[in-house]
Each structure stands twice: as C-alpha cells, then as structure tokens.
Design an enzyme around this catalytic site. Structure first.
Site, mmCIF file in Angstrom:
data_model
loop_
_atom_site.group_PDB
_atom_site.id
_atom_site.type_symbol
_atom_site.label_atom_id
_atom_site.label_comp_id
_atom_site.label_asym_id
_atom_site.label_seq_id
_atom_site.Cartn_x
_atom_site.Cartn_y
_atom_site.Cartn_z
ATOM 1 N N HIS A 42 0.858 -1.194 0.000
ATOM 2 C CA HIS A 42 0.000 0.000 0.000
ATOM 3 C C HIS A 42 0.889 1.238 0.000
ATOM 4 O O HIS A 42 1.961 1.239 0.599
ATOM 5 C CB HIS A 42 -0.901 0.020 1.250
ATOM 6 C CG HIS A 42 -2.095 0.912 1.080
ATOM 7 N ND1 HIS A 42 -2.033 2.256 1.310
ATOM 8 C CD2 HIS A 42 -3.351 0.641 0.664
ATOM 9 C CE1 HIS A 42 -3.225 2.787 1.076
ATOM 10 N NE2 HIS A 42 -4.037 1.844 0.677
ATOM 11 N N GLU A 92 -7.781 -5.459 -0.323
ATOM 12 C CA GLU A 92 -8.320 -6.287 -1.415
ATOM 13 C C GLU A 92 -8.301 -7.784 -1.137
ATOM 14 O O GLU A 92 -9.077 -8.522 -1.737
ATOM 15 C CB GLU A 92 -7.545 -6.014 -2.712
ATOM 16 C CG GLU A 92 -7.349 -4.548 -3.035
ATOM 17 C CD GLU A 92 -8.650 -3.792 -3.320
ATOM 18 O OE1 GLU A 92 -8.551 -2.737 -3.916
ATOM 19 O OE2 GLU A 92 -9.745 -4.263 -2.933
HETATM 20 C C1 SDX Z 1 -6.133 0.024 -3.139
HETATM 21 O O1 SDX Z 1 -4.337 4.509 -2.003
HETATM 22 C C2 SDX Z 1 -5.356 3.887 -1.491
HETATM 23 O O2 SDX Z 1 -5.877 4.269 -0.490
HETATM 24 C C3 SDX Z 1 -5.874 2.723 -2.321
HETATM 25 C C4 SDX Z 1 -6.920 1.856 -1.627
HETATM 26 C C5 SDX Z 1 -8.218 2.589 -1.414
HETATM 27 O O3 SDX Z 1 -8.977 2.236 -0.503
HETATM 28 O O4 SDX Z 1 -8.538 3.455 -2.268
HETATM 29 O O5 SDX Z 1 -6.428 1.400 -0.379
HETATM 30 C C6 SDX Z 1 -7.290 0.627 -2.481
HETATM 31 O O6 SDX Z 1 -5.817 0.411 -4.226
HETATM 32 C C7 SDX Z 1 -5.322 -1.008 -2.427
HETATM 33 C C8 SDX Z 1 -4.119 -1.530 -3.269
HETATM 34 C C9 SDX Z 1 -4.634 -2.581 -4.260
HETATM 35 N N1 SDX Z 1 -3.558 -2.969 -5.175
HETATM 36 C C10 SDX Z 1 -2.914 -4.141 -5.046
HETATM 37 O O7 SDX Z 1 -3.100 -4.951 -4.141
HETATM 38 C C11 SDX Z 1 -1.894 -4.372 -6.147
HETATM 39 C C12 SDX Z 1 -0.581 -4.852 -5.531
HETATM 40 N N2 SDX Z 1 0.005 -3.760 -4.741
HETATM 41 C C13 SDX Z 1 1.056 -2.989 -5.381
HETATM 42 O O8 SDX Z 1 0.963 -2.822 -6.755
HETATM 43 C C14 SDX Z 1 1.488 -1.756 -4.579
HETATM 44 O O9 SDX Z 1 1.673 -2.162 -3.281
HETATM 45 C C15 SDX Z 1 0.628 -0.494 -4.591
HETATM 46 C C16 SDX Z 1 0.339 -0.056 -5.964
HETATM 47 C C17 SDX Z 1 -0.628 -0.736 -3.853
HETATM 48 C C18 SDX Z 1 1.410 0.610 -3.882
HETATM 49 O O10 SDX Z 1 2.556 0.804 -4.613
HETATM 50 P P1 SDX Z 1 3.570 2.046 -4.355
HETATM 51 O O11 SDX Z 1 3.254 2.745 -3.095
HETATM 52 O O12 SDX Z 1 3.634 2.859 -5.586
HETATM 53 O O13 SDX Z 1 4.896 1.297 -4.075
HETATM 54 P P2 SDX Z 1 5.911 0.910 -5.207
HETATM 55 O O14 SDX Z 1 5.200 0.428 -6.426
HETATM 56 O O15 SDX Z 1 6.880 2.031 -5.337
HETATM 57 O O16 SDX Z 1 6.633 -0.382 -4.572
HETATM 58 C C19 SDX Z 1 7.750 -0.216 -3.709
HETATM 59 C C20 SDX Z 1 8.505 -1.522 -3.797
HETATM 60 C C21 SDX Z 1 8.734 -1.932 -5.243
HETATM 61 O O17 SDX Z 1 9.955 -2.617 -5.313
HETATM 62 P P3 SDX Z 1 11.134 -1.975 -6.233
HETATM 63 O O18 SDX Z 1 10.543 -1.758 -7.611
HETATM 64 O O19 SDX Z 1 11.485 -0.648 -5.564
HETATM 65 O O20 SDX Z 1 12.226 -2.989 -6.196
HETATM 66 O O21 SDX Z 1 7.724 -2.583 -3.200
HETATM 67 C C22 SDX Z 1 7.414 -3.554 -4.182
HETATM 68 C C23 SDX Z 1 7.626 -2.904 -5.531
HETATM 69 O O22 SDX Z 1 8.008 -3.876 -6.494
HETATM 70 N N3 SDX Z 1 6.003 -3.935 -4.029
HETATM 71 C C24 SDX Z 1 5.547 -5.160 -4.209
HETATM 72 C C25 SDX Z 1 4.161 -5.089 -3.939
HETATM 73 N N4 SDX Z 1 3.839 -3.836 -3.620
HETATM 74 C C26 SDX Z 1 4.991 -3.111 -3.687
HETATM 75 N N5 SDX Z 1 6.161 -6.306 -4.575
HETATM 76 C C27 SDX Z 1 5.368 -7.411 -4.679
HETATM 77 N N6 SDX Z 1 4.044 -7.417 -4.426
HETATM 78 C C28 SDX Z 1 3.401 -6.285 -4.067
HETATM 79 N N7 SDX Z 1 2.099 -6.314 -3.831
#
Ligand code: SDX
Length: 378
Positions: A261, A320
């Site tokens: 998140h 989720e």
């Molecule tokens: C919702 O913002 C909100 O409030 C949203 C929400 C709401 O109520 O409206 O809470 C609802 O959208 C929840 C999130 C649902 N999405 C998912 O479950 C999809 C999987 N999650 C990720 O894609 C991610 O965690 C995000 C998009 C939710 C957040 O991503 P960020 O804050 O942009 O973090 P990032 O992409 O910069 O990741 C930082 C690191 C990365 O590694 P590097 O590229 O730096 O090496 O953490 C890793 C990412 O690869 N990472 C994950 C991961 N989430 C982050 N690696 C594996 N699995 C994951 N789920």
C-alpha cells in the site's frame, strides 16, 4: 534539459523536488477521512472503520459522508436511495448483450455516462444508486438473463444481491455486503478520489467526477486488484503450493495482488474488518471455512516471502485480499469486484467532490520541462 539539470533548477528555484506519484504530497484538507499509515488506522468522520463495519448500513455511511455537503440530505437516506435505484433502472433499457459482454466496469461506466451532470442531492443519490443497479443488470444480461428491477423497500445491500441473483438475500448476506460497502466507502486521497476531486475542481459536475473516479479505480494497482486475488488463490490451489507459486511470481517481477500500500506501512485495518465479515458468513456456510483457512495460509506465506524479498519495504495485507473472499462468498463473479468496490466508494467520491467545490480551488500542479531546448521550426 536533463533530469539532473532540472533537479538543480528546482533546487535553485527553492521549489519542492518532484515527488513520483505525488508520494508524500498533501493536496487537500478534508473532514471526511484520515488514513494513518504508520498506525494502521482509518477514521471516517471521526469513527474508526472497524466500529462502522458490521454495525452501520451503507445508507448510514453515505449519510455520514454527505452530512454538511448536501444541506437537504434526510437523516435516513434509505427511502430516497431506494427511489434513486428505481430512477437508475430506467437507464438499463439501453443495455444490450454486446455492451454487457464488455469488461463489467466498462459496461457499467457506459450506462453511468448516460446520466446528466448536476451538483444537487438528487444527482448524487442517482450516482450512488447507479453502480448498484447497473452492475447486477450487466451481469445478468451478459448471461442472457433479464435484468431484475429494484425493490425500493429493501436496503441498498439487500437489493443489490436480489437484483444480481433474482432471489432474496439472507440477512447475513446483506449484512456482509453492507460491511464491505461501508469499509471501502472512503479512504483519503487515493487515486480514484483524487481523480474525482480534480474533475470536481473544474466545476464539471458530479457525474463527470464519478466517471473520473471509476476510470481510475479500474486499474489493477488500485481497485482492480480483488479479482486477480481470486485468480492467484485458484492458481496456487493448495497450501503446500503457496510458497513455490509466490516465489515464482515475485521472480517474474509480478506484484502480489492484495498486498502492499502507498500509505499503510503496517496491516491495512480494513483487512481484519473484512476478515471478520467473512468469518461471520462462514459460520453459516459449509465451504467457506475451508476457503478461509486456505486463504489465511496463502496470506501467511505471502507476508513471509515479501519480508524476505523486500526487507526494507513493509508490505502487508491490504483491503483487497479479504475483499476477494467476501465477494466470492456472496456469489459475485471476480469480473464484478471492481464494480462492487465502486458501489461503496461512490459516496466518498461525491463527498470529496462537494468538499472540493466548497472550499478548494482549481487543482492545477506544475511540471518541469525536460524536453529539447526551444528551437526554430524548420
Ligand atoms: C487500493 O491509495 C489507497 O488508499 C488505495 C486503496 C483505497 O482504498 O482506495 O487502499 C485501495 O488500491 C489497495 C491496493 C490494491 N492494489 C494491489 O493490491 C496491487 C498490488 N500492490 C502494489 O501494486 C502496490 O503495493 C501499490 C500499488 C498498492 C502501492 O505501490 P507504491 O506505493 O507505488 O509502491 P511501489 O510500487 O513504489 O513499490 C515499492 C517496492 C517496489 O519494489 P522496487 O521496484 O522498488 O524494487 O515494493 C514492491 C515494488 O516492487 N512492491 C511489491 C508489492 N507492492 C509493492 N512487490 C510485490 N508485491 C506487491 N504487492
């Protein structure tokens, strides 16, 4: 100008550095909800989400969000929302099998786009009713079945399930859907709510703001995640396969849906609110306890592997993961999960749109130009 030069330029101009994804940027003041990422707390107009979920109907949560933003909002929104569902159903005649067989969000969005823009309570109630009425119609017409007209005397959640199945829902099922809709009704300045506020800030109207929010919600990084959680669970199949499957997914660079998140650095408080709703449903189900135990095993493996994989980045369960289990247990297809998310979040989008109109200015950030220097056209 290269990015390096641009950064020097920004420092010299004492302007804030660019924040990728606006991470850490505060773009509004709001009285609607507070998301505390460090403590894992979500407060909606002064109430902790875990105190609302399982107690308040969605109508009550919508009223809580609308209070002060729609002066003529009645204390009990249920009757007016029931009438709005009947009004929304009038648009379902425009739904044909071709449209219904599109992506469910796209089909629901097409129907919603037929609604007129406006800034008053009737418009807002019609927009709250729209996803709740259009989604069941899209699901049924896609299967060659006729849409079921709303019953304005039912609660919002009970009517959604009845319009989807064609038969009445049990009180426990309606309560479970209410718990979900309340849990996701608002969440600070998430991507879809921010999109809704940007459109509202131009004074385009509430329907336009909701369409912007719905389009942003559709993405798998945001509200499009719960459907893929079911695909992940089904692909893993057994608890013993959880670790190898998850490790292969991370090795491919995949994101584990339902985890991580932008704001929460600890467990999303909504995960346990929804897990509680699943447990309540499981007490009256034969298959759900086993499905829940399997999901918990996958969650445990995922959290462990994410800790190993990203030791410097706290990645915990988000809203989720248990959303997927709850909506699956209610018999809703994964293709509809984002539409059901919109059914809950739409009240938040509308309240934020009104808050933006009440005190906010046109939202218009700047960008730094890093393209080629100005040159004479050939
Ligand atoms: C919702 O913002 C909100 O409030 C949203 C929400 C709401 O109520 O409206 O809470 C609802 O959208 C929840 C999130 C649902 N999405 C998912 O479950 C999809 C999987 N999650 C990720 O894609 C991610 O965690 C995000 C998009 C939710 C957040 O991503 P960020 O804050 O942009 O973090 P990032 O992409 O910069 O990741 C930082 C690191 C990365 O590694 P590097 O590229 O730096 O090496 O953490 C890793 C990412 O690869 N990472 C994950 C991961 N989430 C982050 N690696 C594996 N699995 C994951 N789920």
């Amino acid at each position: 100008m290269t990015v390096k030069v641009a950064r020097r330029f920004l420092r010299r101009e004492r302007r804030p550095l660019i924040s990728d994804g606006l991470e850490g940027v505060i773009a509004a003041r709001t009285v609607l909800s507070d998301v505390d990422g460090a403590k894992g707390r979500l407060v909606i107009r002064g109430y902790a989400v875990e105190d609302l979920a399982g107690r308040a109907r969605y109508e009550d949560a919508a009223h809580l969000l609308f209070d002060g933003f729609f002066e003529d909002a009645p204390s009990d929104l249920a009757p007016a929302l029931g009438a709005a569902r009947v009004r929304a159903f009038g648009e379902v005649a425009a739904l044909d099998e071709g449209l219904a067989r599109r992506d469910a969000v796209e089909a629901m969005r097409a129907l919603l786009a037929r609604l007129p823009d406006g800034d008053d309570l009737p418009t807002a109630l019609l927009l709250v009713a729209a996803p709740a009425v259009f989604t069941p119609a899209v699901l049924r017409v896609a299967k060659g079945e006729s849409p079921v007209a709303p019953d304005p005397a039912l609660s919002h959640a009970a009517d959604v399930l009845r319009m989807t199945r064609g038969t009445p829902a049990t009180d426990a099922e309606a309560a479970a859907l209410d718990a979900y809709l309340v849990t996701v009704c608002d969440h600070g300045l998430n991507a879809s709510t921010f999109a809704a506020r940007v459109v509202a800030s131009t004074r385009a109207g509430l329907t336009s703001a909701v369409l912007a929010g719905l389009s942003a919600l559709k993405g798998p990084l945001h509200g499009g995640a719960p459907g893929p959680v079911i695909e992940m669970l089904d692909a893993i199949g057994t608890p013993a396969n959880a670790r190898p499957w998850l490790e292969r997914a991370l090795a491919r660079g995949d994101r584990l849906m339902g985890f991580g998140h932008r704001i929460y650095r600890v467990r999303d408080p909504r995960a346990d609110a929804l897990k509680t709703a699943v447990r309540k449903l499981a007490s009256a189900s034969s298959a759900l306890p086993g499905r829940l135990a399997f999901a918990e095993a996958v969650e445990t493996a995922a959290l462990q592997i994410l800790r190993e994989h990203k030791p410097d980045r706290p990645l915990d369960t988000n809203v989720e993961f248990y959303t997927a289990l709850l909506l699956e247990a209610l018999g809703l297809p994964p293709s509809s999960f984002t539409c059901v998310f919109a059914m809950g979040r739409v009240a938040g989008w509308l309240a934020h749109a009104r808050e933006q109109l009440a005190g906010g200015r046109l939202i218009r950030p700047q960008s730094v130009y890093v393209g080629p220097e100005a040159r004479a056209a050939a």
